[in-house]
Each structure stands twice: as C-alpha cells, then as structure tokens.
Design a protein around this motif. Structure first.
Motif, PDB file in Angstrom:
ATOM      1  N   ALA A 131       0.803  -0.789  -0.230  1.00 16.31           N
ATOM      2  CA  ALA A 131       0.265  -0.005   0.069  1.00 16.31           C
ATOM      3  C   ALA A 131       0.724   1.365  -0.277  1.00 16.31           C
ATOM      4  O   ALA A 131       0.897   2.215  -0.583  1.00 16.31           O
ATOM      5  N   GLY A 132       2.631   1.243   1.190  1.00 16.26           N
ATOM      6  CA  GLY A 132       2.890   2.274   0.530  1.00 16.26           C
ATOM      7  C   GLY A 132       3.500   2.436  -0.246  1.00 16.26           C
ATOM      8  O   GLY A 132       4.102   3.650  -0.969  1.00 16.26           O
ATOM      9  N   SER A 133       3.558   1.390  -1.061  1.00 15.95           N
ATOM     10  CA  SER A 133       4.462   2.222  -2.588  1.00 15.95           C
ATOM     11  C   SER A 133       3.872   2.490  -3.169  1.00 15.95           C
ATOM     12  O   SER A 133       4.406   2.211  -4.971  1.00 15.95           O
ATOM     13  N   ALA A 134       2.317   2.365  -3.458  1.00 20.29           N
ATOM     14  CA  ALA A 134       1.261   3.001  -4.677  1.00 20.29           C
ATOM     15  C   ALA A 134       1.423   4.217  -4.520  1.00 20.29           C
ATOM     16  O   ALA A 134       1.639   4.226  -6.199  1.00 20.29           O
ATOM     17  N   GLY A 135       1.848   5.086  -3.835  1.00 26.15           N
ATOM     18  CA  GLY A 135       1.937   6.663  -4.195  1.00 26.15           C
ATOM     19  C   GLY A 135       3.365   6.445  -4.932  1.00 26.15           C
ATOM     20  O   GLY A 135       3.451   7.282  -6.104  1.00 26.15           O
ATOM     21  N   LEU A 136       4.508   5.836  -4.703  1.00 18.64           N
ATOM     22  CA  LEU A 136       5.527   6.085  -5.782  1.00 18.64           C
ATOM     23  C   LEU A 136       5.365   5.174  -6.770  1.00 18.64           C
ATOM     24  O   LEU A 136       5.477   5.759  -8.383  1.00 18.64           O
ATOM     25  N   LEU A 137       4.610   4.431  -7.120  1.00 18.94           N
ATOM     26  CA  LEU A 137       3.944   3.843  -8.164  1.00 18.94           C
ATOM     27  C   LEU A 137       3.993   4.775  -9.171  1.00 18.94           C
ATOM     28  O   LEU A 137       3.593   5.360 -10.561  1.00 18.94           O
ATOM     29  N   VAL A 138       2.042   6.087  -8.668  1.00 16.42           N
ATOM     30  CA  VAL A 138       0.963   6.626  -9.372  1.00 16.42           C
ATOM     31  C   VAL A 138       2.651   7.651  -9.902  1.00 16.42           C
ATOM     32  O   VAL A 138       2.684   8.275 -11.703  1.00 16.42           O
ATOM     33  N   VAL A 139       3.019   8.256  -8.762  1.00 17.61           N
ATOM     34  CA  VAL A 139       4.285   8.823  -9.720  1.00 17.61           C
ATOM     35  C   VAL A 139       5.366   8.621 -10.672  1.00 17.61           C
ATOM     36  O   VAL A 139       5.401   9.300 -11.668  1.00 17.61           O
ATOM     37  N   ALA A 140       5.963   7.485 -10.838  1.00 21.16           N
ATOM     38  CA  ALA A 140       6.638   7.571 -11.622  1.00 21.16           C
ATOM     39  C   ALA A 140       6.057   7.011 -12.717  1.00 21.16           C
ATOM     40  O   ALA A 140       6.291   7.248 -13.902  1.00 21.16           O
ATOM     41  N   SER A 141       5.543   6.763 -12.081  1.00 20.22           N
ATOM     42  CA  SER A 141       4.083   6.549 -13.808  1.00 20.22           C
ATOM     43  C   SER A 141       3.987   7.702 -14.323  1.00 20.22           C
ATOM     44  O   SER A 141       3.988   8.459 -15.782  1.00 20.22           O
ATOM     45  N   LEU A 142       3.364   8.941 -13.803  1.00 19.86           N
ATOM     46  CA  LEU A 142       3.179  10.299 -14.471  1.00 19.86           C
ATOM     47  C   LEU A 142       4.640  10.988 -14.972  1.00 19.86           C
ATOM     48  O   LEU A 142       4.370  11.444 -15.997  1.00 19.86           O
ATOM     49  N   VAL A 143       5.024  10.486 -14.076  1.00 17.43           N
ATOM     50  CA  VAL A 143       6.923  10.850 -14.670  1.00 17.43           C
ATOM     51  C   VAL A 143       7.215  10.769 -15.957  1.00 17.43           C
ATOM     52  O   VAL A 143       7.596  11.146 -16.970  1.00 17.43           O
ATOM     53  N   ALA A 144       7.058   9.296 -16.165  1.00 20.42           N
ATOM     54  CA  ALA A 144       6.884   8.537 -17.418  1.00 20.42           C
ATOM     55  C   ALA A 144       6.969   8.863 -18.238  1.00 20.42           C
ATOM     56  O   ALA A 144       6.594   8.856 -19.632  1.00 20.42           O
ATOM     57  N   LEU A 145       4.863   9.135 -18.243  1.00 16.62           N
ATOM     58  CA  LEU A 145       4.208   9.887 -18.911  1.00 16.62           C
ATOM     59  C   LEU A 145       4.961  11.819 -19.802  1.00 16.62           C
ATOM     60  O   LEU A 145       4.190  11.746 -21.155  1.00 16.62           O
ATOM     61  N   VAL A 146       4.343  12.440 -18.537  1.00 14.33           N
ATOM     62  CA  VAL A 146       5.120  13.535 -18.843  1.00 14.33           C
ATOM     63  C   VAL A 146       6.377  13.532 -19.695  1.00 14.33           C
ATOM     64  O   VAL A 146       6.451  14.024 -20.824  1.00 14.33           O
ATOM     65  N   TRP A 147       7.364  12.327 -19.579  1.00 13.11           N
ATOM     66  CA  TRP A 147       8.340  12.115 -20.461  1.00 13.11           C
ATOM     67  C   TRP A 147       8.188  12.050 -21.592  1.00 13.11           C
ATOM     68  O   TRP A 147       8.827  12.355 -22.675  1.00 13.11           O
ATOM     69  N   ALA A 148       7.507  11.236 -21.434  1.00 15.64           N
ATOM     70  CA  ALA A 148       7.115  10.967 -22.701  1.00 15.64           C
ATOM     71  C   ALA A 148       6.545  10.958 -23.938  1.00 15.64           C
ATOM     72  O   ALA A 148       5.886  11.488 -25.583  1.00 15.64           O
ATOM     73  N   ASN A 149       5.794  12.572 -23.179  1.00 13.00           N
ATOM     74  CA  ASN A 149       5.106  13.115 -24.066  1.00 13.00           C
ATOM     75  C   ASN A 149       5.330  14.995 -24.340  1.00 13.00           C
ATOM     76  O   ASN A 149       5.135  16.012 -24.311  1.00 13.00           O
ATOM     77  N   SER A 150       7.367  15.052 -23.739  1.00 15.51           N
ATOM     78  CA  SER A 150       7.457  16.063 -23.676  1.00 15.51           C
ATOM     79  C   SER A 150       8.787  16.411 -24.632  1.00 15.51           C
ATOM     80  O   SER A 150       8.367  15.558 -25.234  1.00 15.51           O
ATOM     81  N   PRO A 151       9.164  17.730 -24.767  1.00 17.13           N
ATOM     82  CA  PRO A 151       9.881  18.518 -25.924  1.00 17.13           C
ATOM     83  C   PRO A 151      11.559  16.920 -25.753  1.00 17.13           C
ATOM     84  O   PRO A 151      12.385  16.745 -26.715  1.00 17.13           O
ATOM     85  N   TRP A 152      11.383  16.380 -24.663  1.00 17.27           N
ATOM     86  CA  TRP A 152      12.638  15.610 -24.546  1.00 17.27           C
ATOM     87  C   TRP A 152      12.550  13.766 -23.846  1.00 17.27           C
ATOM     88  O   TRP A 152      13.609  13.637 -24.216  1.00 17.27           O
ATOM     89  N   SER A 153      11.632  13.559 -25.450  1.00 19.07           N
ATOM     90  CA  SER A 153      10.652  12.048 -25.422  1.00 19.07           C
ATOM     91  C   SER A 153      11.699  11.333 -25.804  1.00 19.07           C
ATOM     92  O   SER A 153      11.619   9.994 -25.756  1.00 19.07           O
ATOM     93  N   GLU A 154      12.403  11.853 -26.496  1.00 14.78           N
ATOM     94  CA  GLU A 154      13.416  11.088 -27.578  1.00 14.78           C
ATOM     95  C   GLU A 154      14.641  10.592 -26.365  1.00 14.78           C
ATOM     96  O   GLU A 154      15.373   9.430 -26.420  1.00 14.78           O
TER      97      GLU A 154
END
Length: 626
Positions: A32-55
């Motif tokens: 349960a405690g790791s769920a928050g970190l999991l959400v943060v990692a997912s959001l970082v991945a989504l933002v990164w992949a859709n940013s100017p630095w996606s390459e």
C-alpha cells in the motif's frame, strides 16, 4: 472454528495488527505504501514521453547493457528488457515466496478459506478475457486477452486505503488471497502463452534448478545463499530457453520453504544470545548469529530482504520504463476509437467486477464456502471493482502480446484508463454499500458475544466486581503463559475491584491444547480449576495424559474420576462453548483479552492491561457519575 499458526502470541497496538499476522501486515503495508510512488513514476513516464525530451526517454530504455565473465560470454539486453526480464523476476519471486508462506503457515493453511476467493479469482480472469475477445476476436488484437487477467496488488491495496472502509482488515485479507490466485495464473500465462520458441537444453537446466530447490528444502538447508544461487541459475537458464523469466521467479519462490519458528529453535537462539552476553567473543557471536538466523525460515528472511526493494524500487522502475506512452500526433484519439483500448478497459473494469462478483455470490449461495467474518457482498463487489487495476502485470503482458507498436500503445492506454475508472467505480460501490446496506467497517467483531456468567465461567475475584478482564487462552501457547503471569499482576494491582475470567481457545496447531483444556474442566468438576490452570502453564512441555493424571494426583483429586471426565461429552461441550463465543467475538489467536465487553487491541503486558482497565473505569464513572 479455525486458527492459523501465526495467531498465537499476537500483541499489537491497533485493530489491523490484532487481526493479522506480522508477515501479512508487513506485506499489505509495504504494498500500500508503494502505491503512491508507483503513481508518481507513471506520471513522470507519461510527462517525459510526451515532452520535448521524449527522445531521451526512448533512448534511455534502448541503451544496451552487457554483463560478461571473461571469455565465457554473458548477457546482453537493453535497459527495457533488463527491467522486464530481470528486475521483474525479483518481483515475481517475492510473490512466490508470499504465496508459499500463506499456504504453509498463513491465511491459506485452512483450505476452507480458499474456496470462495479461488472461485472468485477464476471468474475474475475468465470473464474479463471473454469480454476482451468479444471485441477483439481475430488477428493480432486477439492475442491481448491476457492483458485483462492480472491485478496489481500494490495499486489495489493503495487505493483501498484511500477509498475503502475505515477498517478493512478482513477485506484486505480476502483480496490478497484472491490476488495470490490471480498472480499464479497470470504468471503461468506469461510463461507458457507469451513465450518464444523453446530451447530444450536451457529448459532442462531450469528444471534441474527446481529439483535443487526441492532438495535444499528437504535437507533443511537454512542458509539463504544456496537458494539465491540456484534462483540466479534458473533465471539465466529460463531466459536462454525462450520462456519468459517471470515463471522462473514465481516457481522458485513457491519452492522456498516457510515454517513457523519452533520452540526449540527459539530457545536455542535465546541460549546462544545469553552466552554471548556472558562471553562476547567472535566465535560465540558467530554461533549466536547463526542460531538467531535459523529460528526464522529462509522464506521469511528472503521476503524481509527483498520486499522493500521490489515495492519501492523494482515496481516504480518498471512503471517508469513501461508507462511512457507517447500520446501525441493523434495516438490518443486513435486509441479511444480502438476496440483494443475498449476491450482492455471494459475487460478490466466491467469484467473483473462481474467475474469476481458472480464467483463470490455463486460460491457463497452454493455453500462452497463463506466470506470472511465482517465482509459483506457490497465489500466484495467494491473490491472486485478495484481488482480492475491491472497496471503492473497488464503492462508487462502488453509488451509480450503485441508486436505492432500501435496496438501496444492502444492497449497501454486501456490499462491506464482502467486504473482510473476502476478506482472510481470501487469508491462508488463502497459508498453505496455503506449507505444502503450499512456495510461500513470490513473488520472482525470487537464486542464480547457472550456476557460473563459466573454460573458458567471460571471467575477469579468478586462476581460483582467493578472491572472485568476476560482472557481467551491456550494452555500450550507460550505467549499465553506469559500473558497469564501479566494477568496475575493486574489482579494484584486492582484487588477486589477486578474479576478475571478464563475462557478456552485451544489452537489446532497445538496438539495437546484440547486435552489440556479438558483437564482444566475435569479439575473444575472437583473444585480445583485454578490450581490445575496454574500447573498446566507451569508444565507446557508435559501435557500427555499420563502427565495430566500426575498433576491430578498432586492436587489430591480422585484420579480415576478425573480420567473419566476427560472423555465426558458434557465437558467437551463446555470447551466448544468457549470456542463458539471466541469465533463470534472476532478472536483469532491467543492470548486475546477483553476489557469489559470490548476486545483489547493493545499489548498484553501488565502495564498495558492496567492502563486499559483504568481507562475503562474512567469511562464508566463518567457515564454514570462519580
């Protein structure tokens, strides 16, 4: 009534702690405690992949990493494969360890508890797959049916903590049992359905590794290093064989033995520690460390070492490597029009809710089993909805099921959508269950079901005393012996203000507990219950019938009458009465205390019990006036 082995000696300071064993509590809280970190990692991945630095995101996970040993060769994979085929093996290995522990000494030792979650779990995989195939019945898209069978335990428990009942211990245990079954099937599907062509020789090496683990367990190997070495060899062999390595992790974990500490091992460890205190020499220290290590099974030691890493490192890194979907250039719009996206979304959200709900309801109605005490159908439906969060396993299967990058993106969008929708649906169902069916806390009862009756119960102290302390105990439980000593201190502290009541709860894991309880009742027939009570605790390692007869003689009882009473059905019914009242009162282990008519959730030492009794006295005084 059934009692799990880990129940004996529970003494924690909250509702959750008092209803679950230490390992299960640690598992749930870590996930349960790791769920928050999991959400943060997912959001970082989504933002990164859709940013100017996606390459840079793409280039990072395509970076090749090679490990070689001289001229012997080695392994060469890109970072994405190191995460999915390497780190995730550790994740599934820990799951396998937990499954083995639950079957050996945990919640699933009582196979009757397995029926309902087993049927529900199978329904929660079959119905989602059918829903998906109804929308994607042919072509490469049909390969994605496995995406919808998995449930992400970390996400599920994390969201449950946010949207579920204030106390949901029993529901958590039910859902964890269900996800155990889910994980076994999901990993089998990954290994057998989504693997490449099979190479025979490496496969035989992996099979030899399984045999080696069985042999290590049979010979009682207590060190962790041989097991770890075999698992590493199995992992490499499985990679080379063409099977997905996750199946090696799960199978290896299932074969690592889990045992409760034996009294002899604990006493040996204590003796070695005392020897070290008296003589702090290197050799004595080494012996003490080995004795302490041997007292805990290799399964639990490996879980202790790896679980935090998998929850706080492996799973978030996996999310970072797999959740980065580039939704630009019309990808999101195309995904929202794709039957693959909606097959995944409806399969997870609607299919899990329907499959688990029908499986639970049907198995209960057919009397194949029952829901855990304190859990209602509304709770299970809400939990079924949350099971539609398939994040980790689903994203892993997305990469294995599809070669077409467009299908991968569409399926991944479905996985992300379903995580959000399943959370919302679960919250709504919890709210409806609470409002219309009064299904709020999914916890064990805390009220003493059978009030104290001085005509039936064994009572020390004035029958009309101001304060009451009830103890459910097992004469072979070592923790009960210590708690009873604490109860004696409590009695001395309060004097005639307190009545102490002893009730039986012989655990099935203690082979002499039943006959000892009957011996106490047989002594009670001759007016010597409390004297026998003290003798039984003083001689916990000597509870054979011959020993009991000797104690009866020492107390001056009619030994022949005493022995006949051991077979008296009337006395057996008296013990069963206490068992039934324990079950109805939410008691799952020994010792368990009730202060007045409320189950005590704190520690069992004299100080804690005295403080709770004094609080109870103040509440009573405040209610009725000074």
């Amino acid at each position: 009534m059934s009692q799990e082995q880990s129940a004996c000696g529970q003494g924690q300071d909250d509702e959750f702690a008092r209803q679950t064993g230490h390992q299960l509590r640690r598992f749930i809280r870590t996930e349960a405690g790791s769920a928050g970190l999991l959400v943060v990692a997912s959001l970082v991945a989504l933002v990164w992949a859709n940013s100017p630095w996606s390459e840079s995101y793409v280039d990072l996970w395509h970076t090749t990493v090679e490990i070689t040993v001289g001229s012997m060769g080695g392994l060469s994979m890109d970072l994405h494969h190191w995460v999915n085929d390497g780190l995730m093996v550790v994740f599934f290995f820990v799951i396998g360890l937990e499954v083995r522990r639950e079957f050996s000494v945990g919640e699933l030792t009582d196979r009757r508890r397995l029926v309902v979650p087993l049927v529900a779990g199978l329904g929660g995989m079959l119905v989602p797959a059918l829903v998906y195939l109804a929308l994607n019945s042919s072509g490469e898209a049909a390969n994605g049916w496995g995406v919808v069978i998995g449930t992400d335990t970390a996400f599920l428990l994390g969201v449950l903590a946010l949207v579920g009942p204030r106390v949901s211990t029993q529901l958590r245990i039910f859902l964890l049992t269900l996800t155990v079954i889910d994980d076994i099937v999901a990993v089998s599907v990954i290994g057998l359905v989504y693997s490449e062509s099979i190479e025979t020789v490496p496969l035989l090496v992996a099979a030899a590794g399984l045999v080696a683990l069985v042999v290590l367990a049979r010979v009682g190997e207590w060190r962790a290093s041989p097991y770890v070495a075999v698992v590493v060899v199995m992992w490499i062999a499985t990679l080379e064989s063409g099977l997905h390595a996750s199946i090696a992790g799960m199978l290896a974990g299932l074969l690592v033995p889990a045992l409760n500490p034996t009294r002899s091992d604990v006493e040996s460890a204590a003796s070695s520690f005392r020897a070290f205190r008296q003589s702090p020499m290197p050799g004595v220290q080494r012996t003490a460390r080995q004795s302490l290590t041997r007292a805990i099974s290799v399964n639990e030691r490996l879980q202790e070492a790896l679980h935090g890493w998998t929850s706080y490192v492996v799973v978030p890194v996996f999310a970072l490597a797999n959740a980065g979907i580039d939704l630009r250039d019309g990808v999101l719009g195309e995904a929202l029009r794709s039957p693959v996206t909606w097959g995944v979304t409806l399969g997870l959200v609607l299919g899990k809710l329907t499959g688990i709900g029908l499986g639970t309801f049907g198995s209960v109605r057919l009397r194949l089993g029952s829901l855990p005490q304190g859990v209602g159908q509304g709770h299970t439906l809400a939990g079924a909805a949350l099971s539609g969060i398939g994040f980790t396993v689903s994203l892993l299967i997305v990469g294995l099921a599809f070669e077409d990058p467009d299908l991968q993106a569409q399926a991944a969008v479905g996985v992300l959508m379903s995580a959000v929708l399943a959370s919302v649906v679960g919250w709504l169902v919890f709210a409806l269950a609470a409002r219309f069916f009064d299904q709020r806390d999914a916890a064990l009862p805390r009220l003493l079901s059978d009030p104290v009756d001085p005509e039936v119960d064994h009572v020390r102290g004035p029958a009309d005393a101001e304060l009451t302390l009830v103890e459910y105990l097992d004469y072979e439980c070592p923790f009960c012996a210590k708690a009873t000593g604490a109860a004696n201190e409590v009695r001395a502290h309060f004097g005639d203000r307190l009545r102490y009541v002893s009730r039986h709860l012989p655990l099935t894991v203690h082979v002499h507990a039943d006959i000892a309880a009957l011996a106490a009742e047989a002594a009670a027939e001759q007016g010597r219950f409390w004297e026998m009570h003290e003798l039984l605790f003083a001689h916990q390692d000597e509870l054979e019938v011959e020993d009991l007869a000797g104690y009866a003689a020492d107390l001056g009882l009619d030994v022949e009458e005493f022995l006949r009473a051991l077979d008296d059905e009337r006395l057996a019914a008296r013990v069963r009465r206490d068992l039934v009242s324990a079950e109805a009162s939410g008691v799952r282990g020994t010792p368990t205390f009730f202060v007045g008519d409320q189950r005590h959730l704190g520690a069992h030492d004299a100080r804690s019990l005295i403080e709770e009794l004094e609080r109870s006295a103040r509440r009573t005084t405040g209610r009725f006036g000074a």
